[in-house]
Design a protein around this motif. Structure first.
Motif, PDB file in Angstrom:
ATOM      1  N   TYR A 503       9.386  -3.181   3.789  1.00 33.79           N
ATOM      2  CA  TYR A 503       8.762  -4.278   3.024  1.00 33.79           C
ATOM      3  C   TYR A 503       7.327  -4.522   3.481  1.00 33.79           C
ATOM      4  O   TYR A 503       6.448  -4.815   2.662  1.00 33.79           O
ATOM      5  CB  TYR A 503       9.593  -5.552   3.164  1.00 33.79           C
ATOM      6  N   ARG A 504       7.088  -4.416   4.791  1.00 35.14           N
ATOM      7  CA  ARG A 504       5.736  -4.652   5.299  1.00 35.14           C
ATOM      8  C   ARG A 504       4.739  -3.625   4.782  1.00 35.14           C
ATOM      9  O   ARG A 504       3.531  -3.871   4.793  1.00 35.14           O
ATOM     10  CB  ARG A 504       5.743  -4.654   6.826  1.00 35.14           C
ATOM     11  N   LEU A 506       4.684  -2.567   1.691  1.00 37.15           N
ATOM     12  CA  LEU A 506       4.531  -2.727   0.246  1.00 37.15           C
ATOM     13  C   LEU A 506       3.298  -3.576  -0.054  1.00 37.15           C
ATOM     14  O   LEU A 506       3.328  -4.793   0.034  1.00 37.15           O
ATOM     15  CB  LEU A 506       5.783  -3.375  -0.360  1.00 37.15           C
ATOM     16  N   LYS A 511       3.843  -2.971  -5.124  1.00 39.08           N
ATOM     17  CA  LYS A 511       4.759  -3.921  -5.754  1.00 39.08           C
ATOM     18  C   LYS A 511       4.624  -3.912  -7.271  1.00 39.08           C
ATOM     19  O   LYS A 511       5.620  -3.996  -8.004  1.00 39.08           O
ATOM     20  CB  LYS A 511       4.514  -5.328  -5.204  1.00 39.08           C
TER      21      LYS A 511
END
Length: 698
Positions: A503-504, A506, A511
């Motif tokens: 996630y970090r 993205l 996104k």
């Protein structure tokens, strides 16, 4: 003055050190700007102006050196041309061979220059991303918009290799004239189909295509697989480890892909009839179809993790689970149980090994044929998507075998269970487990920062552009140490094996691309999954007609990708095709609504075709851009880019199928509009988001 990771350092040209982008200096400036802005000592406008000037100077240095080297290559080619003219008057086969080798040497020097340009292009992209990460993703948009399309753009000369095409053409033409028919009058212009058996030319063309993102059909099709390539080029004399590659194992992976897609879509034309035969509403077909996608959300993760250690065992497990799931699906009719029907589809989803199929191609197929293998993966998926409904249309039978009913509803389950049993036997006999790679790519991420020697030992290709000059004082030493540490933690080649780490990585651009992928999969699932219910309600179509319609949609995949990959993608930028495709998907959705006029077959077919074809085009450019803006760390590990895109698409399918079932409670007359409305909203959101990040897709 640049120091590279071990793999790149062996190939750098020492005398060119001063002309590479000064990545460390610019990164240090970014840190200074961040501190100054936080302290309130400088305005953002000044930062943009000062950093733009610095980047302009760096790019100008690269471009002027590039032009100088092009001039030197041109002079060498001119001298060789004079020698060639002289040999045509008095042929000497020994001298002709020497001349051919001289042209090849120019080609090798051109390849070094292309590699030089590519290193700098990667460095520019990295520093723009780093600046955006610090300052809110605004600088790339501003810089690209003001520099890229200017008539005197030096930025374009770096990214589009202006002028190098003429050098490539000169080398190709002269080598073609000296090939086989040495001294022949034949030319590449007279005989464009004449094969040129020169590996150096093929390598140069591949390097040029990487810089300009030129594509062909295989490349464009292979992009759908999102099997990420290395960000930086491989050396000319790259040693490819073929020990892990086994042709039959690759074929078994592709067959698994094909069968799974057949399994997914073979029930679509009959899912509503099957649901009603078990006492449920026709719109429960959304849950029946979507149950497979729900299970795939979980199976994709554990199969991706499992493939870190083995490929054979997860494929065996997948085949057994799919066999059981299809038997349950077929037996649900005689058991008169909607629960067994749904459990059968859940088992089928739990057997989804697409993550394994992707990982096998990425990790075990040599680079020289990886794009063909990726295109094979996408082609197998497309053919399976077309064959599934077509096969359902052919299974218009009804008879009993002992106490087992075989009709158009249960036959797909029996056919697929038999297919998976045959595949399981073939897999057991023919698959060969590849050996472990020589350098472990899937080691857990370390919590401590490695030293300089560690970075060099691992050959980190995401830190290629650090200053190689010796530090002058202790402060410089400290900067260098911090620099290595930061690059290691943020941009290292370590695989991503946790959701948090993924996630970090993205960025907003990533996104947005995942949102677009979600949107197109949602729209396609709505179109395909509700097709049987909608066409039966409005037009009274039989299962056979629905099957033909869905099969025809599936058959458009390869021709459309051929046109886009061979022509359209070479005339327009990917981001232009992306935005145009999104608008066309939106137009197709708007055409599909039933408002006032009676709903007609032409309206449904044309709108469905526009939506499906546009979504297919969109998928190709979307995944190409996604692989470009996504961190290279997401090319490996459990939570890789392929898994993230698969999860985004699977979630879209789950929500779409759930929407169909929920909308069914409002009645079949409202089903079409109610399900199309979320598609329209998400599509408009993706278009707006694309416009906001348009200039960062560079």
């Amino acid at each position: 003055m640049v120091a590279f990771g071990k793999k790149l350092k062996d190939r750098q040209i020492e005398e060119w050190n001063g002309y590479y982008i000064n990545y460390k200096l610019m990164k240090k400036k970014v840190k200074q700007y961040a501190r100054q802005i936080e302290a309130g000592g400088v305005e953002r406008r000044y930062v943009l102006k000062d950093f733009s000037r610095m980047l302009d100077n760096q790019i100008e240095k690269i471009v002027l050196f590039l032009l100088e080297q092009q001039g030197l290559l041109a002079s060498r080619l001119e001298a060789l041309g004079l020698q060639q003219d002289a040999l045509q008057q008095e042929p000497d086969f020994v001298k002709i061979n020497e001349l051919r080798e001289a042209y090849r040497e120019v080609g090798r020097d051109l390849l070094k220059l292309l590699f030089f340009v590519e290193i700098n292009a990667v460095g520019l992209r990295k520093i723009l991303k780093k600046f955006d990460k610090r300052f809110g993703y605004r600088f790339t948009d501003y810089y690209v918009k003001t520099r890229a399309n200017h008539p005197y753009s030096q930025l374009q000369q770096v990214f589009k290799h202006v002028g190098l095409g003429a050098v490539v053409g000169a080398i190709s033409r002269n080598l073609a004239e000296l090939q086989d028919r040495q001294g022949s009058y034949l030319s590449i212009y007279d005989q464009p189909a004449l094969p040129l058996q020169e590996p150096i030319i093929d390598t140069i063309i591949a390097a040029v295509d990487r810089l300009s993102y030129s594509t062909n059909f295989l490349t464009f099709l292979g992009q759908h697989a999102l099997i990420m390539q290395e960000e930086l080029p491989t050396p000319l004399e790259e040693h490819i480890d073929d020990e892990r590659y086994h042709f039959m194992s690759l074929m078994l992976n592709l067959v698994n892909t094909f069968l799974y897609m057949v399994n997914t879509y073979i029930i679509v034309p009959t899912a509503d009839d099957y649901s009603m035969s078990l006492g449920a509403a026709a719109t429960v077909c959304g849950i029946v179809i979507g149950a497979m996608a729900v299970a795939q959300l979980f199976s994709s993760v554990y199969f991706s993790a499992w493939s870190n250690r083995s490929y054979f065992r997860p494929l065996i497990f997948s085949s057994i689970v799919l066999f059981m799931g299809n038997v349950m699906y077929a037996m649900a009719y005689d058991m008169n149980s909607i629960t067994v029907l749904l459990l059968g589809r859940v088992f089928c989803g739990l057997g989804s090994a697409r993550a394994v199929n992707r990982r096998y191609i990425s990790d075990c197929v040599p680079l020289k044929i990886r794009m063909q293998a990726s295109a094979g993966f996408v082609s197998a998926s497309a053919l399976g998507m077309a064959c599934g409904p077509a096969l359902a249309g052919l299974l218009q039978v009804k008879f009993k075998f002992y106490k087992i009913t075989i009709d158009q509803n249960t036959a797909p389950g029996w056919i697929m269970s038999f297919s998976w049993l045959i595949y399981l036997i073939w897999l057991w006999i023919s698959f060969r487990e590849p050996g472990q790679p020589r350098d472990e790519n899937h080691a857990p991420e370390s919590t401590t920062a490695p030293t300089n020697s560690d970075v060099l030992e691992k050959g980190s290709t995401t830190q290629p552009l650090l200053i190689s000059s010796k530090p002058h004082n202790d402060e410089e030493d400290e900067d260098q140490e911090c620099d290595v540490s930061e690059e290691t933690t943020e941009d290292s080649r370590a695989p991503v094996n946790s959701i948090g780490a993924a996630y970090r990585l993205l960025t907003p651009s990533v996104k947005v691309q995942l949102l677009i992928y979600f949107m197109l999969k949602y729209a396609m699932e709505i179109l395909l999954s509700e097709s049987s219910v909608v066409t039966t309600y409005y037009f009274g179509w039989t299962t056979g007609k629905v099957a033909i319609f869905l099969a025809c949609l599936g058959l458009t995949v390869l021709p459309v990708n051929m046109i886009v990959g061979s022509y359209i993608s070479n005339m327009f930028e990917d981001r232009q095709i992306l935005l145009a495709s999104e608008i066309m998907v939106c137009f197709g959705i708007l055409m599909s609504f039933h408002v006032i006029l009676p709903y007609s077959v032409p309206q449904y077919v044309v709108s469905g075709l526009i939506m499906f074809v546009s979504a297919e085009v969109l998928e190709g450019v979307n995944l190409a851009l996604l692989s470009r803006v996504m961190s290279s760390r997401l090319s490996r590990g459990t939570f890789n880019g392929g898994l993230l895109s698969t999860e985004a698409g699977t979630i879209a399918r789950v929500i779409a199928d759930g929407t169909i079932t929920l909308a069914g409670y409002l009645g079949e007359s409202k089903l079409l509009n109610v399900t199309l409305l979320p598609s329209l909203v998400i599509c408009i959101m993706s278009i707006v988001a694309t416009c906001f990040t348009y200039n960062s897709l560079y």
